[in-house]
Design an enzyme around this catalytic site. Sequence first.
Site, PDB file in Angstrom:
ATOM      1  N   ASP A 190      52.573  45.173  78.537  1.00 46.39           N
ATOM      2  CA  ASP A 190      54.036  45.132  78.473  1.00 46.39           C
ATOM      3  C   ASP A 190      54.696  44.824  79.810  1.00 46.39           C
ATOM      4  O   ASP A 190      54.390  45.457  80.821  1.00 46.39           O
ATOM      5  CB  ASP A 190      54.620  46.488  78.063  1.00 46.39           C
ATOM      6  CG  ASP A 190      53.892  47.189  76.952  1.00 46.39           C
ATOM      7  OD1 ASP A 190      52.752  46.826  76.648  1.00 46.39           O
ATOM      8  OD2 ASP A 190      54.469  48.133  76.417  1.00 46.39           O
ATOM      9  N   GLN A 206      52.474  46.784  82.629  1.00 47.36           N
ATOM     10  CA  GLN A 206      51.411  47.719  82.268  1.00 47.36           C
ATOM     11  C   GLN A 206      50.076  47.109  82.677  1.00 47.36           C
ATOM     12  O   GLN A 206      49.774  45.960  82.334  1.00 47.36           O
ATOM     13  CB  GLN A 206      51.441  47.974  80.759  1.00 47.36           C
ATOM     14  CG  GLN A 206      52.718  48.638  80.289  1.00 47.36           C
ATOM     15  CD  GLN A 206      52.742  50.124  80.597  1.00 47.36           C
ATOM     16  OE1 GLN A 206      52.105  50.909  79.928  1.00 47.36           O
ATOM     17  NE2 GLN A 206      53.481  50.486  81.635  1.00 47.36           N
ATOM     18  N   TRP A 245      42.464  48.436  77.548  1.00 52.15           N
ATOM     19  CA  TRP A 245      43.568  49.363  77.813  1.00 52.15           C
ATOM     20  C   TRP A 245      43.046  50.695  78.365  1.00 52.15           C
ATOM     21  O   TRP A 245      42.038  51.221  77.908  1.00 52.15           O
ATOM     22  CB  TRP A 245      44.331  49.593  76.505  1.00 52.15           C
ATOM     23  CG  TRP A 245      45.591  50.389  76.663  1.00 52.15           C
ATOM     24  CD1 TRP A 245      46.829  49.905  76.952  1.00 52.15           C
ATOM     25  CD2 TRP A 245      45.732  51.801  76.509  1.00 52.15           C
ATOM     26  NE1 TRP A 245      47.732  50.928  77.006  1.00 52.15           N
ATOM     27  CE2 TRP A 245      47.090  52.106  76.730  1.00 52.15           C
ATOM     28  CE3 TRP A 245      44.850  52.853  76.230  1.00 52.15           C
ATOM     29  CZ2 TRP A 245      47.594  53.404  76.670  1.00 52.15           C
ATOM     30  CZ3 TRP A 245      45.350  54.146  76.169  1.00 52.15           C
ATOM     31  CH2 TRP A 245      46.703  54.403  76.378  1.00 52.15           C
ATOM     32  N   TRP A 277      53.584  54.698  81.583  1.00 56.80           N
ATOM     33  CA  TRP A 277      53.853  53.751  80.496  1.00 56.80           C
ATOM     34  C   TRP A 277      55.181  53.034  80.690  1.00 56.80           C
ATOM     35  O   TRP A 277      55.827  53.142  81.734  1.00 56.80           O
ATOM     36  CB  TRP A 277      53.784  54.478  79.151  1.00 56.80           C
ATOM     37  CG  TRP A 277      52.363  54.877  78.799  1.00 56.80           C
ATOM     38  CD1 TRP A 277      51.226  54.619  79.517  1.00 56.80           C
ATOM     39  CD2 TRP A 277      51.939  55.608  77.648  1.00 56.80           C
ATOM     40  NE1 TRP A 277      50.123  55.135  78.868  1.00 56.80           N
ATOM     41  CE2 TRP A 277      50.529  55.744  77.718  1.00 56.80           C
ATOM     42  CE3 TRP A 277      52.611  56.160  76.552  1.00 56.80           C
ATOM     43  CZ2 TRP A 277      49.794  56.411  76.734  1.00 56.80           C
ATOM     44  CZ3 TRP A 277      51.876  56.818  75.578  1.00 56.80           C
ATOM     45  CH2 TRP A 277      50.477  56.930  75.672  1.00 56.80           C
ATOM     46  N   THR A 278      55.602  52.365  79.613  1.00 57.37           N
ATOM     47  CA  THR A 278      56.693  51.395  79.724  1.00 57.37           C
ATOM     48  C   THR A 278      58.046  52.020  80.075  1.00 57.37           C
ATOM     49  O   THR A 278      58.374  53.120  79.626  1.00 57.37           O
ATOM     50  CB  THR A 278      56.752  50.585  78.420  1.00 57.37           C
ATOM     51  OG1 THR A 278      55.675  49.667  78.467  1.00 57.37           O
ATOM     52  CG2 THR A 278      58.036  49.815  78.256  1.00 57.37           C
ATOM     53  N   ARG A 293      58.883  57.132  73.197  1.00 63.81           N
ATOM     54  CA  ARG A 293      58.542  56.333  74.383  1.00 63.81           C
ATOM     55  C   ARG A 293      59.420  55.104  74.597  1.00 63.81           C
ATOM     56  O   ARG A 293      60.110  54.648  73.715  1.00 63.81           O
ATOM     57  CB  ARG A 293      57.083  55.907  74.332  1.00 63.81           C
ATOM     58  CG  ARG A 293      56.636  55.155  73.104  1.00 63.81           C
ATOM     59  CD  ARG A 293      55.107  54.932  73.167  1.00 63.81           C
ATOM     60  NE  ARG A 293      54.608  54.260  71.997  1.00 63.81           N
ATOM     61  CZ  ARG A 293      54.180  54.882  70.891  1.00 63.81           C
ATOM     62  NH1 ARG A 293      54.203  56.182  70.808  1.00 63.81           N
ATOM     63  NH2 ARG A 293      53.736  54.171  69.867  1.00 63.81           N
ATOM     64  N   ASP A 294      59.333  54.594  75.820  1.00 67.43           N
ATOM     65  CA  ASP A 294      59.896  53.319  76.261  1.00 67.43           C
ATOM     66  C   ASP A 294      61.420  53.319  76.375  1.00 67.43           C
ATOM     67  O   ASP A 294      62.111  52.625  75.615  1.00 67.43           O
ATOM     68  CB  ASP A 294      59.436  52.169  75.331  1.00 67.43           C
ATOM     69  CG  ASP A 294      57.946  52.199  75.043  1.00 67.43           C
ATOM     70  OD1 ASP A 294      57.194  52.701  75.903  1.00 67.43           O
ATOM     71  OD2 ASP A 294      57.523  51.736  73.967  1.00 67.43           O
ATOM     72  N   GLU A 325      58.561  50.827  69.181  1.00 65.09           N
ATOM     73  CA  GLU A 325      58.236  50.838  70.603  1.00 65.09           C
ATOM     74  C   GLU A 325      59.164  49.864  71.311  1.00 65.09           C
ATOM     75  O   GLU A 325      59.715  48.942  70.709  1.00 65.09           O
ATOM     76  CB  GLU A 325      56.797  50.360  70.827  1.00 65.09           C
ATOM     77  CG  GLU A 325      55.732  51.187  70.155  1.00 65.09           C
ATOM     78  CD  GLU A 325      54.345  50.838  70.672  1.00 65.09           C
ATOM     79  OE1 GLU A 325      53.777  51.649  71.409  1.00 65.09           O
ATOM     80  OE2 GLU A 325      53.834  49.748  70.347  1.00 65.09           O
ATOM     81  N   ASP A 334      55.049  49.209  66.077  1.00 60.27           N
ATOM     82  CA  ASP A 334      53.706  49.679  66.402  1.00 60.27           C
ATOM     83  C   ASP A 334      52.734  49.421  65.242  1.00 60.27           C
ATOM     84  O   ASP A 334      51.560  49.119  65.460  1.00 60.27           O
ATOM     85  CB  ASP A 334      53.771  51.180  66.711  1.00 60.27           C
ATOM     86  CG  ASP A 334      52.534  51.693  67.410  1.00 60.27           C
ATOM     87  OD1 ASP A 334      51.829  50.883  68.039  1.00 60.27           O
ATOM     88  OD2 ASP A 334      52.260  52.903  67.324  1.00 60.27           O
TER      89      ASP A 334
END
Length: 537
Positions: free
Chosen positions: A19, A35, A43, A78-79, A142-143, A198, A231
Amino acid sequence: MAIDLLGIFWILIGCYSADPNGPLYHKGWYHLFYQHNPDSAIWGNITWGHAVSKDLIHWLYLPFAMVPDQWYDINGVWTGSATILPDGQIMMLYTGDTDDYVQVQNLAYPANLSDPLLLDWVKYKGNPVLVPPPGIGVKDFRDPTTAWTGPQNGQWLLTIGSKIGKTGIALVYETSNFTSFKLLDEVLHAVPGTGMWECVDFYPVSTEKTNGLDTSYNGPGVKHVLKASLDDNKQDHYAIGTYDLVKNKWTPDNPELDCGIGLRLDYGKYYASKTFYDPKKQRRVLWGWIGETDSESADLQKGWASVQSIPRTVLYDKKTGTHLLQWPVEEIESLRAGDPIVKQVNLQPGSIELLHVDSAAELDIEASFEVDKVALQGIIEADHVGFSCSTSGGAASRGILGPFGVVVIADQTLSELTPVYFYISKGADGRAETHFCADQTRSSKAPGVAKQVYGSSVPVLDGEKHSMRLLVDHSIVESFAQGGRTVITSRIYPTKAVNGAARLFVFNNATGASVTASVKIWSLESANIRSFPLQDL
Ligand SMILES: *[C@@H]1O[C@H](CO)[C@@H](O)[C@H](O)[C@H]1NC(C)=O
Ligand SMILES: *[C@@H]1O[C@H](CO)[C@@H](O)[C@H](O)[C@H]1NC(C)=O
Ligand SMILES: *[C@@H]1O[C@H](CO)[C@@H](O)[C@H](O)[C@H]1NC(C)=O
Ligand SMILES: *[C@@H]1O[C@H](CO)[C@@H](O)[C@H](O)[C@H]1NC(C)=O
C-alpha cells in the site's frame, strides 16, 4: 521464469512492498511512504519505506520512515495518511498492530519540518491515540484517512474503515489536536454485503473546474468520492455522491452504484490505493499498489514483489456524470523519447498488423478506433447476447463488433501476447454497450501465473471514438479507456516477448465490421531511481 526488470518505472527496492501511505508535498518534494517488508518478498514485519521525487517520475529512496519498534506497532506499522495543518505541521496517523494483535491508530510527525526530505519521524509519546471502539472487532479497525475540516472552528474529521457483520462501514472521528478523538454516533456510510473496508479514501471533486480540490474543500460545484478497498475480494471500489458536512453523511448519487457494488477504480491488479492533493499543480493524485499474480514461491525466488502504479490525476467526468477520469500524471510525458510513430491502419474483420517498433517493451500508446456505422446499427438489431470481459472468452472469442484493439508485449510469432481491446455488444437496455478488456490468458508461458481476462463496460458517448491510452513497461501494462473512465492494470510475466523481442500489433477480431485504427506510439525512457545518500542534491 518471470521478468524482474521494470525499465521505465520503479521496483521498490528489495523484498515486499504494498500500500502507498501518507503521500504529501513538502518544500518542493513529493513524498511517498509505502508498506514494506525489508526482510522477505512476502508480507510481514511491515515497515514504512520512504521515497521522494521532484516530479513524481524520478525517485530517490530514503531511509525507512518508521519501523515496528513499539508495543503499539510491533506487529506492523500499517497504512496511514497525512494531514497538513494550516500552519504547515504534518500529522501522520497510521494503524499499528500491537503486541496483542489489536489494531490501533497512532500519531507520528516529522522531527524537523524545515527538512525538505522529512528524514526523521517521531512517534507521539501518548500512542496509541485510538483503540477499537465497543462493537468493533480488534482486527477490523484500520487505515485512517487524511482529515478534513469540520463545521466547527478548529475541528477536524477523519474516517477509518471497518465492518459490522458483513456490512462495510466508514467510522468518523472528530479531533482538534490529533491526539484526542471522539467517535461520532453516525457512520459516514455503510454498504451491506461488502465486508471489511480497508484503505478508505474520501475527497471532493469539482463538477465545474478541471483542477483537483484540497481535501477540506466543500461548497457548490463539489461532489465527494468515497473509495473503499474491499478486503474480501481485494478490489478498489468507488462511488460519487454528495457530502453533508453538518449531518456528516455521504449519499451516493446512484444507490445502484454504491461504494463496493458499483464502479471499480481499476479492473486489473490494483489495490489499497490512496490520493493526495498536490498544491503545486492543484491536482488530486492517485497512487495504487500493483501486486503479483504469480505464486509466492516465485516471488521468493526472484527476491521481490509488487510495485507502485504510475501516479494518476483524478477528476470528475462532467460528460457522463457517473465516472471518475484517471489519467497518468503529465510528467510521464517527459520520458517520451522523441517524436511518436504515427500510423493509420484499416483493419478488416479477422486481421492483425505489426506496428514496427524497435523495442516495444517500454511504450506510451494512444490509439483510437472508428467502427463501421452500418455494423454498429446491426448490433442493435441483433438478439441480445450477454457479454462480460471476464467470462466471454478473451480476444480469441469473436463477435460481430469485437474484439478490436492493440496487442502488447507479444513476440513476433504471437506465442505470448496481451490483447487490450474494445468489444461492443447489445446491452440490457437494447443499446450498444462497449466493454474494455485486457486478456492475460496468453501473456506468459511461465507455469503458475494467473490467466484471467480483466475489464468492464465503459461509456462511449455520441460523437466519441473508441480511444485508449496504454503505458507499457515490460511486465506492467496500465490501460485507460475513454480518457480514463475505465482503467485496467495488468501484471504479466512474459518469457519470450521480452526487451528487444517485444512487439506491438493492432488487431480486429470482429466478424462483422472493419475498423480504422489511428495510433501514436512513443518509446519511453527509463526513470532515474536512486538511493540515499547522494552528493548531488
Ligand atoms: C523487522 O525489520 C526491522 C527493520 O525495519 C529490523 O530491524 C528487524 O530486525 C526486523 N524484525 C524481524 C523480526 O525480522
Ligand atoms: C532541520 O533541517 C534543516 C534543513 O535541512 C537543517 O538546516 C537544520 O539543521 C535541521 N535542524 C535540526 C535540529 O536538525
Ligand atoms: C487535545 O484536545 C483535547 C480535547 O480538546 C484535550 O482534552 C487534550 O488535553 C488535548 N491534548 C493535547 C496534547 O493538547
Ligand atoms: C483472433 O481470433 C482468433 C480465432 O479465435 C485467434 O486465433 C486469435 O488469436 C485472435 N487474435 C487475438 C489478437 O487475440
